[in-house]
Design a protein around this motif. Structure first.
Motif, PDB file in Angstrom:
ATOM      1  N   HIS A   1       8.565 -10.445 -22.646  1.00 38.82           N
ATOM      2  CA  HIS A   1       8.676  -9.219 -23.452  1.00 38.82           C
ATOM      3  C   HIS A   1       7.793  -9.220 -24.681  1.00 38.82           C
ATOM      4  CE1 HIS A   1      11.993  -8.177 -20.882  1.00 38.82           C
ATOM      5  NE2 HIS A   1      12.664  -9.242 -21.244  1.00 38.82           N
ATOM      6  N   VAL A   2       6.550  -9.662 -24.557  1.00 39.72           N
ATOM      7  CA  VAL A   2       5.616  -9.476 -25.663  1.00 39.72           C
ATOM      8  C   VAL A   2       5.205  -8.001 -25.671  1.00 39.72           C
ATOM      9  CG1 VAL A   2       3.422 -10.113 -26.712  1.00 39.72           C
ATOM     10  CG2 VAL A   2       4.728 -11.838 -25.454  1.00 39.72           C
ATOM     11  N   LYS A   3       5.367  -7.340 -26.824  1.00 43.63           N
ATOM     12  CA  LYS A   3       5.040  -5.916 -26.901  1.00 43.63           C
ATOM     13  C   LYS A   3       3.858  -5.650 -27.824  1.00 43.63           C
ATOM     14  CE  LYS A   3       7.468  -2.976 -25.268  1.00 43.63           C
ATOM     15  NZ  LYS A   3       8.847  -2.612 -25.549  1.00 43.63           N
ATOM     16  N   LEU A   4       3.595  -6.587 -28.730  1.00 41.97           N
ATOM     17  CA  LEU A   4       2.669  -6.268 -29.809  1.00 41.97           C
ATOM     18  C   LEU A   4       1.922  -7.523 -30.245  1.00 41.97           C
ATOM     19  CD1 LEU A   4       2.046  -3.818 -31.701  1.00 41.97           C
ATOM     20  CD2 LEU A   4       3.856  -4.662 -33.204  1.00 41.97           C
ATOM     21  N   ILE A   5       0.609  -7.345 -30.476  1.00 44.42           N
ATOM     22  CA  ILE A   5      -0.189  -8.374 -31.151  1.00 44.42           C
ATOM     23  C   ILE A   5      -0.559  -7.786 -32.506  1.00 44.42           C
ATOM     24  CG2 ILE A   5      -2.277  -9.789 -31.098  1.00 44.42           C
ATOM     25  CD1 ILE A   5      -2.327  -9.229 -28.002  1.00 44.42           C
ATOM     26  N   TYR A   6      -0.107  -8.429 -33.567  1.00 48.62           N
ATOM     27  CA  TYR A   6      -0.388  -7.933 -34.921  1.00 48.62           C
ATOM     28  C   TYR A   6      -1.493  -8.784 -35.529  1.00 48.62           C
ATOM     29  CZ  TYR A   6       0.031  -7.195 -39.930  1.00 48.62           C
ATOM     30  OH  TYR A   6      -0.244  -6.938 -41.256  1.00 48.62           O
ATOM     31  N   LEU A   7      -2.581  -8.135 -35.926  1.00 52.04           N
ATOM     32  CA  LEU A   7      -3.748  -8.864 -36.441  1.00 52.04           C
ATOM     33  C   LEU A   7      -4.264  -8.233 -37.723  1.00 52.04           C
ATOM     34  CD1 LEU A   7      -5.772  -9.062 -33.104  1.00 52.04           C
ATOM     35  CD2 LEU A   7      -4.571 -10.986 -34.185  1.00 52.04           C
ATOM     36  N   ILE A   8      -4.758  -9.069 -38.618  1.00 53.23           N
ATOM     37  CA  ILE A   8      -5.542  -8.604 -39.771  1.00 53.23           C
ATOM     38  C   ILE A   8      -6.906  -9.242 -39.586  1.00 53.23           C
ATOM     39  CG2 ILE A   8      -5.638  -8.381 -42.304  1.00 53.23           C
ATOM     40  CD1 ILE A   8      -2.639  -9.452 -42.200  1.00 53.23           C
ATOM     41  N   PRO A   9      -7.760  -8.644 -38.761  1.00 49.49           N
ATOM     42  CA  PRO A   9      -8.957  -9.375 -38.316  1.00 49.49           C
ATOM     43  C   PRO A   9     -10.022  -9.533 -39.399  1.00 49.49           C
ATOM     44  CG  PRO A   9      -8.770  -7.266 -37.174  1.00 49.49           C
ATOM     45  CD  PRO A   9      -7.602  -7.355 -38.078  1.00 49.49           C
TER      46      PRO A   9
ATOM     47  N   TYR B   1      -2.498  -7.677 -20.237  1.00 46.63           N
ATOM     48  CA  TYR B   1      -1.042  -7.867 -20.269  1.00 46.63           C
ATOM     49  C   TYR B   1      -0.309  -6.601 -20.736  1.00 46.63           C
ATOM     50  CZ  TYR B   1      -1.923 -12.776 -19.301  1.00 46.63           C
ATOM     51  OH  TYR B   1      -2.302 -13.948 -18.703  1.00 46.63           O
ATOM     52  N   ASP B   2      -1.045  -5.503 -20.913  1.00 43.70           N
ATOM     53  CA  ASP B   2      -0.472  -4.223 -21.365  1.00 43.70           C
ATOM     54  C   ASP B   2       0.403  -4.383 -22.612  1.00 43.70           C
ATOM     55  OD1 ASP B   2       0.016  -1.539 -21.519  1.00 43.70           O
ATOM     56  OD2 ASP B   2       1.536  -1.511 -19.932  1.00 43.70           O
ATOM     57  N   VAL B   3      -0.224  -4.908 -23.637  1.00 44.70           N
ATOM     58  CA  VAL B   3       0.452  -5.144 -24.915  1.00 44.70           C
ATOM     59  C   VAL B   3      -0.315  -4.362 -25.981  1.00 44.70           C
ATOM     60  CG1 VAL B   3       0.833  -6.941 -26.660  1.00 44.70           C
ATOM     61  CG2 VAL B   3       1.302  -7.420 -24.247  1.00 44.70           C
ATOM     62  N   MET B   4       0.383  -3.750 -26.921  1.00 40.56           N
ATOM     63  CA  MET B   4      -0.298  -3.035 -27.998  1.00 40.56           C
ATOM     64  C   MET B   4      -0.887  -4.024 -29.009  1.00 40.56           C
ATOM     65  SD  MET B   4       0.027   0.202 -27.308  1.00 40.56           S
ATOM     66  CE  MET B   4      -0.520   0.999 -28.834  1.00 40.56           C
ATOM     67  N   ILE B   5      -2.009  -3.620 -29.609  1.00 37.82           N
ATOM     68  CA  ILE B   5      -2.542  -4.339 -30.768  1.00 37.82           C
ATOM     69  C   ILE B   5      -2.364  -3.451 -31.993  1.00 37.82           C
ATOM     70  CG2 ILE B   5      -4.644  -5.162 -31.927  1.00 37.82           C
ATOM     71  CD1 ILE B   5      -5.743  -5.980 -29.219  1.00 37.82           C
ATOM     72  N   LEU B   6      -1.781  -4.006 -33.040  1.00 33.50           N
ATOM     73  CA  LEU B   6      -1.773  -3.319 -34.330  1.00 33.50           C
ATOM     74  C   LEU B   6      -2.809  -4.013 -35.208  1.00 33.50           C
ATOM     75  CD1 LEU B   6      -0.800  -1.369 -36.478  1.00 33.50           C
ATOM     76  CD2 LEU B   6       1.168  -2.866 -36.895  1.00 33.50           C
ATOM     77  N   GLU B   7      -3.917  -3.300 -35.446  1.00 35.95           N
ATOM     78  CA  GLU B   7      -5.015  -3.843 -36.253  1.00 35.95           C
ATOM     79  C   GLU B   7      -4.831  -3.354 -37.687  1.00 35.95           C
ATOM     80  OE1 GLU B   7      -8.980  -2.417 -35.236  1.00 35.95           O
ATOM     81  OE2 GLU B   7      -9.888  -4.199 -36.150  1.00 35.95           O
ATOM     82  N   ASP B   8      -4.366  -4.251 -38.532  1.00 39.78           N
ATOM     83  CA  ASP B   8      -4.088  -3.906 -39.933  1.00 39.78           C
ATOM     84  C   ASP B   8      -5.327  -4.265 -40.740  1.00 39.78           C
ATOM     85  OD1 ASP B   8      -2.877  -3.375 -42.357  1.00 39.78           O
ATOM     86  OD2 ASP B   8      -1.601  -5.169 -42.343  1.00 39.78           O
TER      87      ASP B   8
END
Lengths: 404, 404
Positions: free
Chosen positions: B170-178, B203-210
């Motif tokens: 159940h990974v839903k999100l990758i949160y990154l501050i690239p 893997y159909d997971v969202m990325i939140l690019e902060d």
């Protein structure tokens, strides 16, 4: 799209908020508003304060910091101080030893964060039979189950409330707008307030007292808040400057037990960190330097006249055709149509055939079910517009009866 | 107190936000800040715009409405238009056909609402090994499980990420501050960005690019955003005016697929309805009437010099005693202490014995565990203060070694 969380799968924009997009279309009439009249905004005074603030910024770095940097989540001290004086000391909300007042982004954020703090998935919120749609959506947003409790012109019925407290498992919250309720315009009597509070204590359930309109009274007598009866910390009072200053500052506040506020603060840190410094300082200075009570009395003079105009128009146009509440304050009248008329269909008919926006009663129903009622607003339209719009409702009602 | 929701029972105020209360004490030195320098705020320009706006209010009711009433949840049109030009067209974030840009209360609200939209209880968010504490808290606030992924000076390691995507359910999100990561100050390379994006799609997971810092580059070359690589709608780009204009306006934005934005909008309606009109219009007019890019270059000149001062001081004082990252932009340096030193204890020692505030590395650890590292800020202190504070760290390190 990656799979949404369960709580958001069926979430739709609020009907009321979506109306904002429709009623700017040319030629539309509206009794659909939920906002104060632009005429009440103290723009000149705010302009004066704004000048002072920028002027102080030019010679005082600490003012630049207060206005333009991050701030503490609990709120800007000068504003908290002014609001405590008014809403805790003068209006006797909260125990100064155990309670405190903090700033939030409108009463709306207090509602959302209260839900976040108390609702597990499936927990129950009990509301008045018809209630503020923005609150119902907020409770759904944490997978709360929202159940309306039988309500008459004196407020929620304590017997019906106790029945629900016994019947429903996991009731965590009673959400009330006891003064000039949205959408019904009613005031919960003091006896009912006490009875409801006593039940909250008995069943150890929080009360969220949402009271953005209480200072806008045009007739009748002040009724103390439920928070002023609170001896046990079960009541969170949500107040707002949106209706007495301007909605644009996006400032509300909560008065609650310090332990509850500490949790709301954690939630606020995650949502928006703190309210904008400029907006908080403008509001604080307004209360420091001007007379908010006198300003509110001016607002009441304007709204009283509009309320009277709407009452007279309803009496003239709709006597014998519909019934309505008789608000002593606030912004709203609840119009009950003959029982065979669908509020949803009638609202659509008013928009399509009369270019008149009202809000269907179902928007305020926790179960979203159709009801033979619509909400009318009198704070925004002019008195001529109120008379004209009520006449349009009469026309529509007569056409509806002919159609049937 | 009525029983709290599970998600809030263990929620505590963020360490970083709580520091705001400590560092106003007299005599404290600080490398603990997360905010921009007050010196960068265009106060004079905002004063001028503010005057214009109030002046227009005196003759234009629609301006009073825009500034002081409620507004649409999606944001004020003039600000959206300016931000779209800059962040969608110029920086090539988002597909104009499928994506849009909306206003939120800081990037913080984008983080909170993304969590609300995608995380069921127990769903996993993968972050860089050390990550922004305010995001970690927001994910916890929806009962997300936050797991740090091995990260080096070139960003999160794609192999380690794929391992986690396979291992964690159940990974839903990758949160990154690239770009100019908080707290590490590093930039994820373009190759890594592409590899991480490809894994998100696989893997159909969202990325939140902060990405609140990306325009504050002092050396090295611009690296395109992950959002600019997005062909599938898997990336939400969270931007902010806090670091390039002022944090006090509390304005951020999201660029994302329109279906995702529609859900974020529902969440925002429940949280705060809309951002204050004044703040949005001030920002829009600033971008319309002044040169934001030139302003940001001025900010970079100031910060570049501070960054260089900190790099020189670290080299002079701590060579052979500790290691640190070499940021090409942003606000932060990640200082790694000898492996036997507890970051938590060392941070406490700096406050107690040296009156110096830094932030312990554990504040940025998804599991909250102690780590031999601290975060140093160079955007706020003066260059003299930076040199002095780094010297205090040297003293403390030497005393620590003597103590052992």
């Amino acid at each position: 799209m990656t799979e949404l969380a369960k709580r958001m799968k069926t979430a739709e924009p609020s009907i009321v908020r979506e109306l904002y997009k429709v009623w700017t279309l040319p030629g539309m009439h509206s009794l659909g508003a939920g906002n104060p009249s632009l005429k009440t905004f103290p723009v000149k005074e705010m302009e004066e304060i704004s000048k002072q603030i920028y002027e102080e910024c030019s010679r005082d770095h600490s003012m630049v910091d207060a206005i333009f940097s991050y701030g503490v989540t609990e709120g800007d001290d000068p504003l908290r101080k002014e609001l405590k004086k008014r809403y805790m000391e003068y209006y006797k909300n909260g125990n100064p030893k155990t309670d405190d007042l903090q700033i939030f982004t409108g009463a709306q954020q207090v509602i959302d964060l209260t839900a976040k703090c108390f609702l597990n998935s499936g927990d129950v919120v009990l509301t008045e039979e018809h209630s503020y749609s923005g609150a119902i959506s907020a409770f759904w947003g944490y997978e709360g189950k929202v159940v309306g409790v039988k309500t008459d012109e004196e407020g929620m019925l304590p017997d019906a409330l106790e029945e629900m407290l016994q019947k429903e498992e996991h009731v965590k919250l009673i959400y009330l707008i006891p003064t000039f309720q949205n959408p019904m315009g009613i005031v919960t009597t003091l006896d009912r307030r006490q009875a409801i509070y006593d039940l909250a204590v008995k069943y150890d359930v929080m009360i969220l007292e949402d009271s953005p309109y209480f200072e806008l009274r045009y007739s009748g007598e002040y009724v103390p808040s439920i928070k002023s009866l609170d001896k046990t910390g079960h009541v969170i009072f949500a107040g707002s400057l949106s209706k007495v200053l301007t909605p644009g500052v996006r400032l509300g506040f909560a008065i609650a037990n310090k332990n509850v506020l500490a949790k709301l603060t954690v939630g606020k840190q995650c949502q928006d960190m703190n309210n904008p410094g400029y907006n908080q300082r403008i509001a604080a200075r307004y209360i420091e330097n001007y007379d908010l009570s006198a300003h509110i009395q001016d607002c009441c003079t304007l709204y009283r006249s509009k309320r009277d105009t709407m009452m007279n128009a309803l009496e003239k146009e709709l006597t014998g055709k519909a019934t309505w509440t008789h608000p002593e304050g606030g912004f709203f009248v609840w119009l009950t149509l003959p029982s065979h008329i669908s509020g949803d269909e009638f609202t659509r008919y008013l928009i399509d055939k009369k270019k008149l926006i009202t809000v269907c009663g179902s928007a305020y129903r926790p179960d979203g079910s159709d009801v033979n009622a619509i909400r009318l607003n009198f704070s925004v339209p002019s008195e001529e517009e109120i008379q004209f719009c009520v006449h349009l409702i009469r026309e529509a009602l007569e056409e509806w009866v002919d159609k049937a």
